[in-house]
Design an enzyme around this catalytic site. Sequence first.
Site, PDB file in Angstrom:
ATOM      1  N   GLY A  39    -104.387  13.516  58.794  1.00 39.33           N
ATOM      2  CA  GLY A  39    -105.039  13.724  60.133  1.00 39.33           C
ATOM      3  C   GLY A  39    -104.917  15.052  60.620  1.00 39.33           C
ATOM      4  N   GLU A  94     -98.555  16.689  64.529  1.00 40.32           N
ATOM      5  CA  GLU A  94     -99.559  15.415  64.211  1.00 40.32           C
ATOM      6  C   GLU A  94    -100.671  15.599  65.126  1.00 40.32           C
ATOM      7  OE1 GLU A  94    -100.009  12.782  62.978  1.00 40.32           O
ATOM      8  OE2 GLU A  94     -98.833  11.254  63.492  1.00 40.32           O
ATOM      9  N   ASP A  95    -101.707  14.749  64.471  1.00 43.17           N
ATOM     10  CA  ASP A  95    -102.938  14.494  65.108  1.00 43.17           C
ATOM     11  C   ASP A  95    -102.721  13.824  66.698  1.00 43.17           C
ATOM     12  OD1 ASP A  95    -102.488  12.190  63.828  1.00 43.17           O
ATOM     13  OD2 ASP A  95    -104.387  12.248  63.012  1.00 43.17           O
ATOM     14  N   ASP A  98     -99.715   7.898  69.313  1.00 43.81           N
ATOM     15  CA  ASP A  98    -100.181   6.571  69.685  1.00 43.81           C
ATOM     16  C   ASP A  98     -99.091   5.517  70.110  1.00 43.81           C
ATOM     17  OD1 ASP A  98    -102.147   4.576  70.525  1.00 43.81           O
ATOM     18  OD2 ASP A  98    -102.382   3.994  68.269  1.00 43.81           O
ATOM     19  N   GLY A 100     -96.160   5.943  68.694  1.00 44.89           N
ATOM     20  CA  GLY A 100     -94.982   6.562  68.373  1.00 44.89           C
ATOM     21  C   GLY A 100     -94.317   6.322  67.279  1.00 44.89           C
ATOM     22  N   THR A 102     -94.909   6.308  64.294  1.00 46.65           N
ATOM     23  CA  THR A 102     -94.834   7.157  63.041  1.00 46.65           C
ATOM     24  C   THR A 102     -94.006   8.352  63.200  1.00 46.65           C
ATOM     25  OG1 THR A 102     -97.198   6.409  62.510  1.00 46.65           O
ATOM     26  CG2 THR A 102     -96.386   8.697  61.588  1.00 46.65           C
ATOM     27  N   LEU A 103     -94.062   8.872  64.568  1.00 41.29           N
ATOM     28  CA  LEU A 103     -93.154  10.239  64.774  1.00 41.29           C
ATOM     29  C   LEU A 103     -91.969  10.014  64.858  1.00 41.29           C
ATOM     30  CD1 LEU A 103     -95.687  12.294  66.990  1.00 41.29           C
ATOM     31  CD2 LEU A 103     -94.486  12.989  64.671  1.00 41.29           C
ATOM     32  N   LYS A 126    -101.707   9.632  73.255  1.00 36.98           N
ATOM     33  CA  LYS A 126    -102.103   8.350  73.909  1.00 36.98           C
ATOM     34  C   LYS A 126    -100.983   7.932  74.645  1.00 36.98           C
ATOM     35  CE  LYS A 126    -105.632   7.004  70.756  1.00 36.98           C
ATOM     36  NZ  LYS A 126    -106.143   5.987  69.734  1.00 36.98           N
ATOM     37  N   PHE A 147    -110.708   4.937  70.580  1.00 35.70           N
ATOM     38  CA  PHE A 147    -110.537   5.201  69.214  1.00 35.70           C
ATOM     39  C   PHE A 147    -111.139   6.529  69.093  1.00 35.70           C
ATOM     40  CE2 PHE A 147    -110.527   5.130  64.702  1.00 35.70           C
ATOM     41  CZ  PHE A 147    -109.124   4.839  64.456  1.00 35.70           C
ATOM     42  N   ASP A 154    -109.750  10.483  61.243  1.00 33.20           N
ATOM     43  CA  ASP A 154    -110.475   9.663  60.462  1.00 33.20           C
ATOM     44  C   ASP A 154    -110.794   8.288  61.436  1.00 33.20           C
ATOM     45  OD1 ASP A 154    -108.105   8.744  59.697  1.00 33.20           O
ATOM     46  OD2 ASP A 154    -109.135   7.352  58.562  1.00 33.20           O
ATOM     47  N   ARG A 160    -113.759  13.155  59.229  1.00 35.03           N
ATOM     48  CA  ARG A 160    -112.672  13.962  59.434  1.00 35.03           C
ATOM     49  C   ARG A 160    -113.150  15.455  59.462  1.00 35.03           C
ATOM     50  NH1 ARG A 160    -107.485  11.649  58.401  1.00 35.03           N
ATOM     51  NH2 ARG A 160    -107.489  10.206  56.919  1.00 35.03           N
TER      52      ARG A 160
HETATM   53  P1  IMP Z   1     -98.491   5.570  66.118  1.00 36.78           P
HETATM   54  O1  IMP Z   1     -97.299   5.629  64.886  1.00 36.78           O
HETATM   55  O2  IMP Z   1     -98.971   4.329  66.345  1.00 36.78           O
HETATM   56  O3  IMP Z   1     -98.315   6.624  66.987  1.00 36.78           O
HETATM   57  O4  IMP Z   1     -99.798   6.176  65.100  1.00 36.78           O
HETATM   58  C1  IMP Z   1    -100.128   7.472  65.202  1.00 36.78           C
HETATM   59  C2  IMP Z   1    -101.257   7.891  63.729  1.00 36.78           C
HETATM   60  O5  IMP Z   1    -102.211   6.580  64.038  1.00 36.78           O
HETATM   61  C3  IMP Z   1    -102.042   8.937  64.105  1.00 36.78           C
HETATM   62  O6  IMP Z   1    -101.426   9.699  63.410  1.00 36.78           O
HETATM   63  C4  IMP Z   1    -103.543   8.720  63.482  1.00 36.78           C
HETATM   64  O7  IMP Z   1    -103.332   8.847  62.086  1.00 36.78           O
HETATM   65  C5  IMP Z   1    -103.495   7.086  63.861  1.00 36.78           C
HETATM   66  N1  IMP Z   1    -104.395   6.925  65.101  1.00 36.78           N
HETATM   67  C6  IMP Z   1    -103.847   6.529  66.085  1.00 36.78           C
HETATM   68  N2  IMP Z   1    -104.900   6.613  67.074  1.00 36.78           N
HETATM   69  C7  IMP Z   1    -106.066   7.046  66.466  1.00 36.78           C
HETATM   70  C8  IMP Z   1    -107.547   7.157  66.739  1.00 36.78           C
HETATM   71  O8  IMP Z   1    -107.919   6.994  68.005  1.00 36.78           O
HETATM   72  N3  IMP Z   1    -108.333   7.360  65.931  1.00 36.78           N
HETATM   73  C9  IMP Z   1    -107.742   7.509  64.406  1.00 36.78           C
HETATM   74  N4  IMP Z   1    -106.690   7.424  64.026  1.00 36.78           N
HETATM   75  C10 IMP Z   1    -105.752   7.260  65.199  1.00 36.78           C
HETATM   76 MG    MG Z   2    -101.906  10.166  61.258  1.00 39.74          MG
END
Ligand code: IMP
Ligand code: MG
Length: 174
Positions: A39, A94-95, A98, A100, A102-103, A126, A147, A154, A160
Amino acid sequence: MLRRIISRKDIADAVRRLASAIEKDYGNERIIFVCLLKGSFMFTSDLVRYVHNPTRVDFMRASSYGTGTESKGTVEIKKDIEEVLEGENVIIVEDIIDSGLTLKRVRDMLSERGPKSVRICALLDKRGRRQVEIEGDYVGFTLDDGFVVGYGIDYAEEYRNLPEIYVVEEKATF
Ligand code: IMP
Ligand code: MG
């Protein structure tokens, strides 16, 4: 249906603003940018063009989403970086932040490798959807729910390539 929410110019302005904040904070120290694939590939490539510090770029792939739109809650590291982080300044790019999850996983993992510092640069935040405590140090835009796609981001691996950012809206049914 896609509705544009962030224009090319807004993105470019944000990228420059983030890059100059980064330059200001790091003096002339070296920075290793860790691009979270897929992303943030476009965001990272634009961002590093405006950072004039000695810079390295590396890539990591973590997956928590699969191809749906909801976090699975577990984060899988699919590709690790190659750079050694001992004593280095690391900025994870990071893109979207959300939940959190992943990070948090990525930051904790990279922090264990003896870097001098680890910070987070995210294009979109977000904030209302956080499940774990994590903050972006450099954030482009804060978003409410919804979203989004485009500029590297994506939906089921598509969109993308769009140069601007759109929110995905349900088709109206009459
Ligand atoms: P987290 O681990 O829930 O913070 O997810 C983060 C990852 O979810 C981001 O790096 C995106 O790849 C994906 N993601 C979260 N929100 C969106 C969205 O609105 N569109 C597309 N991908 C998203
Ligand atoms: Mg991502």
